[in-house]
Design a protein around this motif. Structure first.
Motif, PDB file in Angstrom:
ATOM      1  N   LYS A 145       0.526   0.289  -4.318  1.00 30.77           N
ATOM      2  CA  LYS A 145      -0.404  -0.087  -5.388  1.00 30.77           C
ATOM      3  C   LYS A 145      -1.744   0.649  -5.262  1.00 30.77           C
ATOM      4  CE  LYS A 145      -2.423  -4.136  -7.666  1.00 30.77           C
ATOM      5  NZ  LYS A 145      -1.842  -3.787  -8.982  1.00 30.77           N
ATOM      6  N   LYS A 146      -2.130   0.992  -4.044  1.00 29.81           N
ATOM      7  CA  LYS A 146      -3.395   1.684  -3.805  1.00 29.81           C
ATOM      8  C   LYS A 146      -3.446   3.038  -4.514  1.00 29.81           C
ATOM      9  CE  LYS A 146      -3.858  -0.416   0.783  1.00 29.81           C
ATOM     10  NZ  LYS A 146      -3.906  -0.124   2.249  1.00 29.81           N
ATOM     11  N   TYR A 164       4.988  -2.622  -1.326  1.00 32.36           N
ATOM     12  CA  TYR A 164       4.468  -2.493  -2.682  1.00 32.36           C
ATOM     13  C   TYR A 164       2.938  -2.553  -2.684  1.00 32.36           C
ATOM     14  CZ  TYR A 164       8.959  -2.695  -5.101  1.00 32.36           C
ATOM     15  OH  TYR A 164      10.209  -2.393  -5.582  1.00 32.36           O
ATOM     16  N   GLU A 165       2.371  -3.326  -1.776  1.00 34.33           N
ATOM     17  CA  GLU A 165       0.914  -3.419  -1.678  1.00 34.33           C
ATOM     18  C   GLU A 165       0.307  -2.064  -1.319  1.00 34.33           C
ATOM     19  OE1 GLU A 165       3.035  -5.536  -0.298  1.00 34.33           O
ATOM     20  OE2 GLU A 165       2.655  -7.243  -1.648  1.00 34.33           O
ATOM     21  N   ASN A 172       2.613   3.994 -10.443  1.00 39.55           N
ATOM     22  CA  ASN A 172       2.747   3.077 -11.575  1.00 39.55           C
ATOM     23  C   ASN A 172       4.205   2.931 -12.018  1.00 39.55           C
ATOM     24  OD1 ASN A 172       0.099   1.960 -12.934  1.00 39.55           O
ATOM     25  ND2 ASN A 172      -0.422   3.972 -12.094  1.00 39.55           N
ATOM     26  N   GLU A 214      -2.115   3.660  -7.498  1.00 40.65           N
ATOM     27  CA  GLU A 214      -2.022   3.530  -8.959  1.00 40.65           C
ATOM     28  C   GLU A 214      -3.244   4.098  -9.671  1.00 40.65           C
ATOM     29  OE1 GLU A 214      -1.138  -0.440 -10.110  1.00 40.65           O
ATOM     30  OE2 GLU A 214       0.820  -0.467  -9.115  1.00 40.65           O
ATOM     31  N   ALA A 217       6.182   0.639  -9.463  1.00 40.73           N
ATOM     32  CA  ALA A 217       5.630  -0.695  -9.199  1.00 40.73           C
ATOM     33  C   ALA A 217       6.754  -1.717  -9.390  1.00 40.73           C
ATOM     34  CB  ALA A 217       4.476  -0.972 -10.162  1.00 40.73           C
TER      35      ALA A 217
END
Length: 331
Positions: free
Chosen positions: A181-182, A177-178, A196, A184, A199
């Motif tokens: 996230k980049k 997930y990390e 998004n 988003e 997430a």
């Protein structure tokens, strides 16, 4: 002619007339009466006739007729919403073509008897289950299957589904997930939207359902209202009744900043979005991966009531969550 000889001739004539009168003509070309029925039935001529009739009795399957019927069936039974951006697919026709070509005999009896060996032309439990389903549909159309046979085939499908679930695990080298996230805030609006939507605070819906979502009231597509954050599902894979739920504040704040209106993926189809996503994130990191990851890492920590609520949003059962996804935690 003596009286004795005449009497014998009369008796023979009478017996012949009696036998001829009570003879039954047989399809093999011969005939018999009650006294010769057993002998006739065991004759070589009659046995050959029975073998030929048995062969004729085998129900041959006409490939062209079945293909035409499958085409009509697909057009009549498809319940996909006409407004959907997800292309409808007729899976039964290509599967039947493959199976029929591989069949040693093109008869109903042979295909029914050898169905489990025939579907082994496909290598995975999932594809074998689909092939078995296609055979059941076709065979039941050609000649109605008995309730007992339907139950047998159903249990065979259950067994294949169990094997599929035993192999349906997350990729060990999949994204975190990390890492997602980049993206988003990526400059590509499609990648940013995907990141998004998948997430960990979002209900991981099927990509086709997000593709068929439009911001603002529309009455046809899945609907998302910016002011309230309420999402109304109309076009789903499972054709569930229309239902509404609220999306997380984090996502809605981000979406409002985009001053967004219209389809979430700007009119692209499910296939087009998938191609773009896998090209950037890599094969195996598409929406299916994130759905599994969401249940394995996020839903597994929820209470029973929360799991039921999420399962309803995602369009599957809590049992599916347990059987298909939870095993990933055992690895």
């Amino acid at each position: 002619m003596s009286a004795k000889t005449k009497k014998t001739a009369d008796i023979k004539s009478y017996m012949k007339e009696y036998r001829d009168k009570n003879k039954v003509k047989c399809g093999c070309g011969g005939s018999f009466n009650q006294h010769t029925a057993e002998k006739h039935g065991n004759s070589v001529k009659h046995q050959k006739y029975l073998e030929k009739e048995k062969e004729k009795a085998k129900l041959n399957i006409n490939e062209e007729e079945i293909l035409e019927w499958l085409k009509t069936r697909f057009q009549e039974t498809s319940t996909a919403n006409e407004n959907s951006k997800t292309k409808r697919t007729d899976k039964n026709t290509p599967i039947f073509k493959t199976l029929f070509k591989a069949a040693d005999e093109k008869t109903y009896d042979w295909i029914l008897e050898n169905r489990m060996n025939l579907i082994k032309i496909y290598t995975t439990p999932s594809s074998q289950q689909s092939a078995l389903s296609t055979l059941k549909i076709v065979l039941d159309h050609v000649k109605p299957l008995s309730d007992e046979m339907k139950q047998t085939i159903y249990q065979e499908g259950v067994s294949l589904n169990k094997k599929y679930k035993e192999t349906a695990t997350l990729k060990e080298d999949g994204m975190t997930y990390e890492e997602l996230k980049k993206y988003e805030t990526d400059e590509d609006p499609v990648l940013a939207m995907f990141a998004n939507l998948y997430a960990p605070d979002m209900p991981a819906l099927r990509l086709s359902e997000w593709v068929n979502t439009s911001v603002g009231k529309n009455g046809k597509y899945n609907q998302l209202i910016l002011s309230t954050g309420k999402y109304t599902a109309r076009i789903t894979k499972t054709n569930a009744p229309e239902h509404t739920f609220k999306l997380p504040d984090r996502f809605m704040k981000w979406l409002r900043k985009q001053k967004f209106n219209g389809p979430l993926f700007r009119g692209l189809t499910t296939e087009e979005v998938t191609k773009k996503i896998t090209k950037t994130l890599g094969e195996g990191n598409g929406s299916r991966y994130w759905r599994k990851k969401y249940v394995s890492e996020v839903v597994s920590k929820m209470t029973g009531e929360e799991r039921i609520e999420v399962a309803n949003k995602m369009g599957h059962s809590v049992q599916t969550q347990i059987e298909v996804y939870q095993k990933d935690k055992k690895k």
